[in-house]
Design an enzyme around this catalytic site. Sequence first.
Site, PDB file in Angstrom:
ATOM      1  N   LEU A   1      15.953   0.824  20.440  1.00 44.81           N
ATOM      2  CA  LEU A   1      15.633  -0.600  20.441  1.00 44.81           C
ATOM      3  C   LEU A   1      14.448  -0.938  21.343  1.00 44.81           C
ATOM      4  CD1 LEU A   1      19.352  -1.719  20.716  1.00 44.81           C
ATOM      5  CD2 LEU A   1      17.889  -2.056  18.708  1.00 44.81           C
TER       6      LEU A   1
ATOM      7  N   ASP B   1       9.961  10.477  19.276  1.00 46.15           N
ATOM      8  CA  ASP B   1      10.097  11.922  19.059  1.00 46.15           C
ATOM      9  C   ASP B   1      10.578  12.616  20.336  1.00 46.15           C
ATOM     10  OD1 ASP B   1       9.032  11.525  16.487  1.00 46.15           O
ATOM     11  OD2 ASP B   1       6.993  11.755  17.237  1.00 46.15           O
TER      12      ASP B   1
ATOM     13  N   LYS C   1     -19.566  -3.477  16.263  1.00 45.30           N
ATOM     14  CA  LYS C   1     -19.551  -2.039  16.528  1.00 45.30           C
ATOM     15  C   LYS C   1     -18.860  -1.856  17.877  1.00 45.30           C
ATOM     16  CE  LYS C   1     -23.140   0.403  15.507  1.00 45.30           C
ATOM     17  NZ  LYS C   1     -24.504   1.002  15.530  1.00 45.30           N
TER      18      LYS C   1
ATOM     19  N   LYS D   1      18.401   8.823  13.816  1.00 49.09           N
ATOM     20  CA  LYS D   1      17.850   7.941  14.847  1.00 49.09           C
ATOM     21  C   LYS D   1      17.090   6.780  14.195  1.00 49.09           C
ATOM     22  CE  LYS D   1      14.004   8.776  16.960  1.00 49.09           C
ATOM     23  NZ  LYS D   1      13.373   7.458  16.682  1.00 49.09           N
TER      24      LYS D   1
ATOM     25  N   ARG E   1     -17.740   0.084  21.028  1.00 44.19           N
ATOM     26  CA  ARG E   1     -18.022   1.257  21.838  1.00 44.19           C
ATOM     27  C   ARG E   1     -16.731   1.720  22.503  1.00 44.19           C
ATOM     28  NH1 ARG E   1     -22.828   3.222  20.091  1.00 44.19           N
ATOM     29  NH2 ARG E   1     -24.331   1.506  19.859  1.00 44.19           N
TER      30      ARG E   1
END
Length: 324
Positions: free
Chosen positions: A236, A267, A38, A196, A40
């Site tokens: 690249l 982006d 688990k 792109k 955290r």
Amino acid sequence: MASVTPPLSTTGRPIVTLTINPALDISTSTPRVIKDHKLRCGPSRIDPGGGGVNVARTIHKLGGDALAIYAAGGLTGATYQQLLETEGVPSLAVPIAGTTRESFTVDENDSGQQFRFVLQGPEFREAEWQRCLATLEAAIIPGGYVVASGSLPPGVPTDFYAQVARLAHQKGARSIIDTSGEALKDALAEGVYLVKPSLRELSELVGRELTTEQSEVDAAAELVARGSAQLVALTLGEAGAVLASASGVIRLPVPTVRVQSAVGAGDAFLGAFVWRLSQGQDPETAFRSAVAAGSATAAKPATEMCALAEVETLEKLLPVATRF
């Protein structure tokens, strides 16, 4: 359908972006990623993500104007819309029956590695993706730019971006496509203004491995020679970027930054590129801004986009481009 007019900038041609598969980006961190444990996590952050929306967010942060058109549905779609409106990005949501997807990014503090989990998105009905195209068509202004970016969700045909490029051409606008796989091949068969690709995507497009700097340059130039795209911006990562056009091929390194998150960097590269083009800058000048913006965004946490001052600072650190 009523016509939707993109915001008109006093400094550039109108830009419209389309994101058919946006994602609510959830980012957090944990000391170590260990299976069966688990984990955290530290504080979390939520951003409105997805290719075209991130392009519009970048342009907005840089002081430009762009209309972000995106599909949205369900509770996550409502949250997404609220986040985007809070940022002040001009936008238009196209309603869908499905639920807007989520993406989950975890930074491992001990190693500095980043783990990204990207869901595929909701199933689209034909009427829904057709509505996205119709909304886009109503928003395109002759002489402007159309940026369609990101993956395609289930139910959307692979020639969707080719149809986007066709709409842009018919209305006298320049199409910019950023996707992968068959969707990218179909779009390039239609012909676009700017594309792109990553190194892997470019290798797939030309049908051979690209293992040297010269092979990368030749492959980018080949797409231009084929008429697939007028501009090919090959990204690249740490190795820099290449720009191919009818004028030749240039290459730039990336400035040195402390990378916090790779999410949205590509982006931001595209957003800065089209923003500079819309201002009337030549492709080589726009390319420099793009390289700087991608690096500036990589130095930001989660899916936070770069600011103009950060881009301008990094631009000054870039050397003269290498010509081939």
